[in-house]
Design a protein around this motif. Structure first.
Motif, PDB file in Angstrom:
ATOM      1  N   CYS A 233       0.828  -1.209   0.000  1.00 43.04           N
ATOM      2  CA  CYS A 233       0.000   0.000   0.000  1.00 43.04           C
ATOM      3  C   CYS A 233       0.859   1.254   0.000  1.00 43.04           C
ATOM      4  N   CYS A 241      -5.757   5.173   1.189  1.00 41.90           N
ATOM      5  CA  CYS A 241      -4.644   4.328   0.792  1.00 41.90           C
ATOM      6  C   CYS A 241      -4.915   3.712  -0.566  1.00 41.90           C
ATOM      7  N   CYS A 243      -3.938   0.290  -2.431  1.00 39.93           N
ATOM      8  CA  CYS A 243      -3.424  -1.021  -2.043  1.00 39.93           C
ATOM      9  C   CYS A 243      -3.743  -2.060  -3.115  1.00 39.93           C
ATOM     10  N   GLN A 248      -7.289  -4.697   2.470  1.00 42.46           N
ATOM     11  CA  GLN A 248      -6.056  -4.783   3.251  1.00 42.46           C
ATOM     12  C   GLN A 248      -6.249  -4.270   4.681  1.00 42.46           C
ATOM     13  N   ILE A 263      -9.792   2.700   0.944  1.00 37.61           N
ATOM     14  CA  ILE A 263      -8.783   2.018   0.139  1.00 37.61           C
ATOM     15  C   ILE A 263      -9.230   1.940  -1.311  1.00 37.61           C
TER      16      ILE A 263
END
Length: 289
Positions: A233, A241, A243, A248, A263
């Motif tokens: 990530c 993030c 990733c 994750q 994410i």
């Protein structure tokens, strides 16, 4: 040049002036582009020990696409590293001065913890430690037999020994308590470990019992904090993030990190880590985008 008018002379010089200007512009661009943070896999031969240098490093941190660090594995290997060495020096556990050879920002993190580097406020100490964990986390996922063996063995602070030869030395000298601290067989793949699954699930975790060194702040001096990391990530410090796995989860025990994080799936994040320490928000990896 006799017989040429002044206007003709000026016209003849114009291409040379333009060429000189173009050269100066190109040189300026090279200087600007040189202000980037060195590779996270490199060892720091002369670590910064001033807060000012840390702030300058932050100022010139660049945003660029993810790259796969496996291509850089071993780029900093010293030519005299000895596979199967029987002494810490020959194996690059330590250098000629006796300094333990860990990853770049871990050198500075260790100096702060030991009191050798002073003047770092709380936020700066935690930021340096997060960068150290970025590098160790990424090393833990690089397992190329004969070149990289992950991070099974660490120094007393829990920082990864950078060189494959150092990891191998500790594997063959587990009783060397002066240097070798074992994270266990699940922290590396064969031949130095026993883990056989995905590298992103290897049994390495970031440090969890770090001491703040703030002699001018008795209320904080000696207090503890922990770190957490997001594997594969990169994170932007604002709750987002990118990733490989959209589901994750962080590893580590820093409860204040990566809460309510959004994410986005991004396969180019393979092999990268974004770590946060002491309750800080997830932040942009030093070489992420």
């Amino acid at each position: 040049m006799a017989g040429m008018s002044s206007s003709q002379l000026r016209a003849g010089k114009q291409p040379l002036v333009l060429l000189a200007a173009a050269f100066a512009l190109a040189l300026s661009c090279l200087v600007i582009l040189s202000y980037r943070r060195p590779s996270s896999t490199a060892l720091l031969s002369g670590p910064s020990t001033t807060l000012g240098d840390l702030l300058v490093t932050d100022l010139f941190r660049t945003k660029k696409p993810f790259t796969n660090l496996e291509d850089k594995a071993g780029e900093d290997e010293e030519p005299d590293a000895v596979v199967g060495a029987t002494s810490p020096r020959a194996a690059h556990v330590i250098n000629a001065r006796g300094d333990q050879l860990v990853n770049r920002d871990c050198v500075l993190a260790a100096k702060i913890m030991d009191g050798a580097a002073t003047g770092y406020p709380e936020w700066a100490q935690k930021q340096v430690m997060a960068r150290c964990m970025d590098q160790d986390c990424e090393q833990s996922m690089r397992t190329v037999e004969g070149k990289w063996s992950g991070c099974r063995f660490t120094d007393a602070n829990g920082f990864c020994y950078h060189y494959y030869t150092a990891q191998q030395y500790c594997f063959h000298h587990p009783d060397d308590s002066d240097y070798c601290n074992d994270k266990g067989p699940d922290a590396a793949k064969p031949p130095l470990g026993e883990y056989t699954g995905e590298s992103s699930e290897i049994g390495w975790e970031p440090v969890s019992d770090v001491t703040l060194t703030l002699p001018t702040r008795p209320d904080l001096d000696g207090s503890k904090y922990a770190c957490s990391c997001m594997r594969n990530c990169g994170c932007n410090g604002q709750g987002h993030c990118w990733c490989m796995d959209p589901e994750q989860q962080p590893i580590g025990t820093d409860e204040g990190s990566y809460t309510d994080t959004n994410i986005t799936e991004h396969h180019a994040a393979r092999g990268r880590c974004s770590c946060s320490c002491g309750g800080g928000a997830a932040r942009l990896h030093s070489e992420g985008s």
